[in-house]
Design an enzyme around this catalytic site. Sequence first.
Site, PDB file in Angstrom:
ATOM      1  N   ASP A  16     -42.814 -45.363  -7.303  1.00  0.00           N
ATOM      2  CA  ASP A  16     -44.222 -44.973  -7.135  1.00  0.00           C
ATOM      3  C   ASP A  16     -45.114 -46.218  -7.087  1.00  0.00           C
ATOM      4  O   ASP A  16     -46.050 -46.288  -6.292  1.00  0.00           O
ATOM      5  CB  ASP A  16     -44.639 -44.057  -8.290  1.00  0.00           C
ATOM      6  N   HIS A  52     -43.145 -39.144 -13.528  1.00  0.00           N
ATOM      7  CA  HIS A  52     -42.736 -39.339 -12.129  1.00  0.00           C
ATOM      8  C   HIS A  52     -42.721 -37.957 -11.480  1.00  0.00           C
ATOM      9  O   HIS A  52     -41.697 -37.290 -11.386  1.00  0.00           O
ATOM     10  CB  HIS A  52     -41.356 -39.986 -12.047  1.00  0.00           C
TER      11      HIS A  52
HETATM   12  P1  NAX Z   1     -27.456 -36.793  -4.249  1.00  0.00           P
HETATM   13  O1  NAX Z   1     -27.426 -35.305  -4.382  1.00  0.00           O
HETATM   14  O2  NAX Z   1     -27.172 -37.428  -2.942  1.00  0.00           O
HETATM   15  O3  NAX Z   1     -26.444 -37.419  -5.311  1.00  0.00           O
HETATM   16  C1  NAX Z   1     -26.395 -36.994  -6.636  1.00  0.00           C
HETATM   17  C2  NAX Z   1     -24.974 -37.215  -7.088  1.00  0.00           C
HETATM   18  O4  NAX Z   1     -24.927 -36.905  -8.475  1.00  0.00           O
HETATM   19  C3  NAX Z   1     -23.969 -36.300  -6.386  1.00  0.00           C
HETATM   20  O5  NAX Z   1     -22.937 -37.091  -5.808  1.00  0.00           O
HETATM   21  C4  NAX Z   1     -23.449 -35.406  -7.497  1.00  0.00           C
HETATM   22  O6  NAX Z   1     -22.077 -35.085  -7.357  1.00  0.00           O
HETATM   23  C5  NAX Z   1     -23.688 -36.289  -8.726  1.00  0.00           C
HETATM   24  N1  NAX Z   1     -23.762 -35.560  -9.980  1.00  0.00           N
HETATM   25  C6  NAX Z   1     -24.263 -34.320 -10.212  1.00  0.00           C
HETATM   26  N2  NAX Z   1     -24.088 -33.996 -11.500  1.00  0.00           N
HETATM   27  C7  NAX Z   1     -23.492 -35.048 -12.084  1.00  0.00           C
HETATM   28  C8  NAX Z   1     -23.035 -35.302 -13.410  1.00  0.00           C
HETATM   29  N3  NAX Z   1     -23.164 -34.387 -14.374  1.00  0.00           N
HETATM   30  N4  NAX Z   1     -22.463 -36.483 -13.675  1.00  0.00           N
HETATM   31  C9  NAX Z   1     -22.292 -37.405 -12.694  1.00  0.00           C
HETATM   32  N5  NAX Z   1     -22.677 -37.220 -11.412  1.00  0.00           N
HETATM   33  C10 NAX Z   1     -23.276 -36.058 -11.127  1.00  0.00           C
HETATM   34  O7  NAX Z   1     -28.885 -37.227  -4.827  1.00  0.00           O
HETATM   35  P2  NAX Z   1     -29.629 -38.623  -4.640  1.00  0.00           P
HETATM   36  O8  NAX Z   1     -30.433 -38.581  -3.407  1.00  0.00           O
HETATM   37  O9  NAX Z   1     -28.665 -39.729  -4.845  1.00  0.00           O
HETATM   38  O10 NAX Z   1     -30.672 -38.544  -5.850  1.00  0.00           O
HETATM   39  C11 NAX Z   1     -30.244 -38.599  -7.186  1.00  0.00           C
HETATM   40  C12 NAX Z   1     -31.383 -38.265  -8.115  1.00  0.00           C
HETATM   41  O11 NAX Z   1     -32.441 -39.201  -7.998  1.00  0.00           O
HETATM   42  C13 NAX Z   1     -32.023 -36.902  -7.849  1.00  0.00           C
HETATM   43  O12 NAX Z   1     -32.229 -36.246  -9.091  1.00  0.00           O
HETATM   44  C14 NAX Z   1     -33.363 -37.263  -7.236  1.00  0.00           C
HETATM   45  O13 NAX Z   1     -34.328 -36.262  -7.450  1.00  0.00           O
HETATM   46  C15 NAX Z   1     -33.681 -38.516  -7.998  1.00  0.00           C
HETATM   47  N6  NAX Z   1     -34.709 -39.396  -7.441  1.00  0.00           N
HETATM   48  C16 NAX Z   1     -35.508 -40.033  -8.303  1.00  0.00           C
HETATM   49  C17 NAX Z   1     -36.487 -40.908  -7.877  1.00  0.00           C
HETATM   50  C18 NAX Z   1     -37.360 -41.616  -8.854  1.00  0.00           C
HETATM   51  O14 NAX Z   1     -38.270 -42.323  -8.396  1.00  0.00           O
HETATM   52  N7  NAX Z   1     -37.204 -41.494 -10.158  1.00  0.00           N
HETATM   53  C19 NAX Z   1     -36.727 -41.138  -6.437  1.00  0.00           C
HETATM   54  C20 NAX Z   1     -35.571 -40.765  -5.585  1.00  0.00           C
HETATM   55  C21 NAX Z   1     -34.843 -39.530  -6.005  1.00  0.00           C
HETATM   56  O15 NAX Z   1     -35.552 -38.416  -5.544  1.00  0.00           O
END
Ligand code: NAX
Length: 331
Positions: free
Chosen positions: A160, A188
């Site tokens: 952000d 966030h």
């Molecule tokens: P993806 O869905 O591409 O990847 C998430 C991965 O996490 C998947 O491979 C899934 O298998 C794995 N996963 C799910 N549960 C799990 C667990 N219990 N233990 C280990 N792995 C697990 O998502 P991606 O685009 O990589 O985003 C990841 C996270 O970042 C999301 O929650 C998203 O909302 C968050 N974000 C946060 C941001 C921030 O500024 N704080 C910005 C970007 C993003 O939106």
Amino acid sequence: MPNAPVHVTVTGAAGQIGYQLLFRIASGQLLGADTPVVLRLLEIEPAMKALEGVVMELDDCAFPLLAGIEATSDLDVAFTNTSWALLVGSIPRKAGMERGDLLSVNGGIFKPQGQAIAKNAASDVRVLVVGNPCNTNCLIARENAPEVPADRWFAMTRLDENRAKTQLAKKAGVSVADVAQLAIWGNHSATQFPDFSNSTIAGKPTTEVITDTAWLEGDFITTVQKRGAAIIEARGLSSAASAANAAIDTVVGLRTKTAPGDSVSVAVASRGEYGTPEGLQFGFPIVADGEGGWSVLEGLSHDEFAKDRIAKTTEELVGEREDVRGLGLVS
Ligand code: NAX
């Protein structure tokens, strides 16, 4: 004598952000060109095969600083001896999901991860939560790891900050490097407050350089707040490269001394600074001392507009904490 390898855990390692993050960590961008790393990659069982492919690609880069890779679905293995735990994997909100459902499903992830960090991590462990809702996921993990000091837990608001800096730089027609002390207050989420009023452009108050107050209080804030949604709309996928970049920026910002007149945005465990309720994982401008310590930047003032924005985002975080208390995830 080369430095001993530092163990870095990334959860959700086979996901989008993981794919943008791991190669940068392995190339030395997280901990520096003189620090070898061991990557400890956590995924859920169904994603292990995809993770195998990512590990093959990491191998194929032949990174000199990459001292080892452990790919696992076992929490204890993932956090063994880790000094930096980047918690990326989570279950983001899906259409129709209520906040309580979202917090409940993520509690099932972040409570055991907090416990596993307390049990297995290195004594100097630091944790950055990226997976949304990142502030409250961080609160859940932190509260379930009381052995790890509260000042080692961080949730990511740096994306952000970076988004806000670029919007201000474009409006002012300057380089993004000229924008400093841009604080993201609170959650966030769409209630966050990107604080233009305390930021500077080439050393002058932003409000002296950009005199279009309606833009600052209107489009500027909403563009930053809704940038994630705009990227999903345009790309069909959520931000990944910029999120990974912000995770790197966060860790580098915490490791290195903050320049005078600047600050870095990250959500930390509130000690009541600026009247925020203690214990909330709250976005603040912080100043790092370059030796692992940090403090919330003091002495900023807020007008009624800013106070109102900060009150709204505080209220949202208090509500999230009440929800996870109700679910028995934190005390
Ligand atoms: P993806 O869905 O591409 O990847 C998430 C991965 O996490 C998947 O491979 C899934 O298998 C794995 N996963 C799910 N549960 C799990 C667990 N219990 N233990 C280990 N792995 C697990 O998502 P991606 O685009 O990589 O985003 C990841 C996270 O970042 C999301 O929650 C998203 O909302 C968050 N974000 C946060 C941001 C921030 O500024 N704080 C910005 C970007 C993003 O939106």
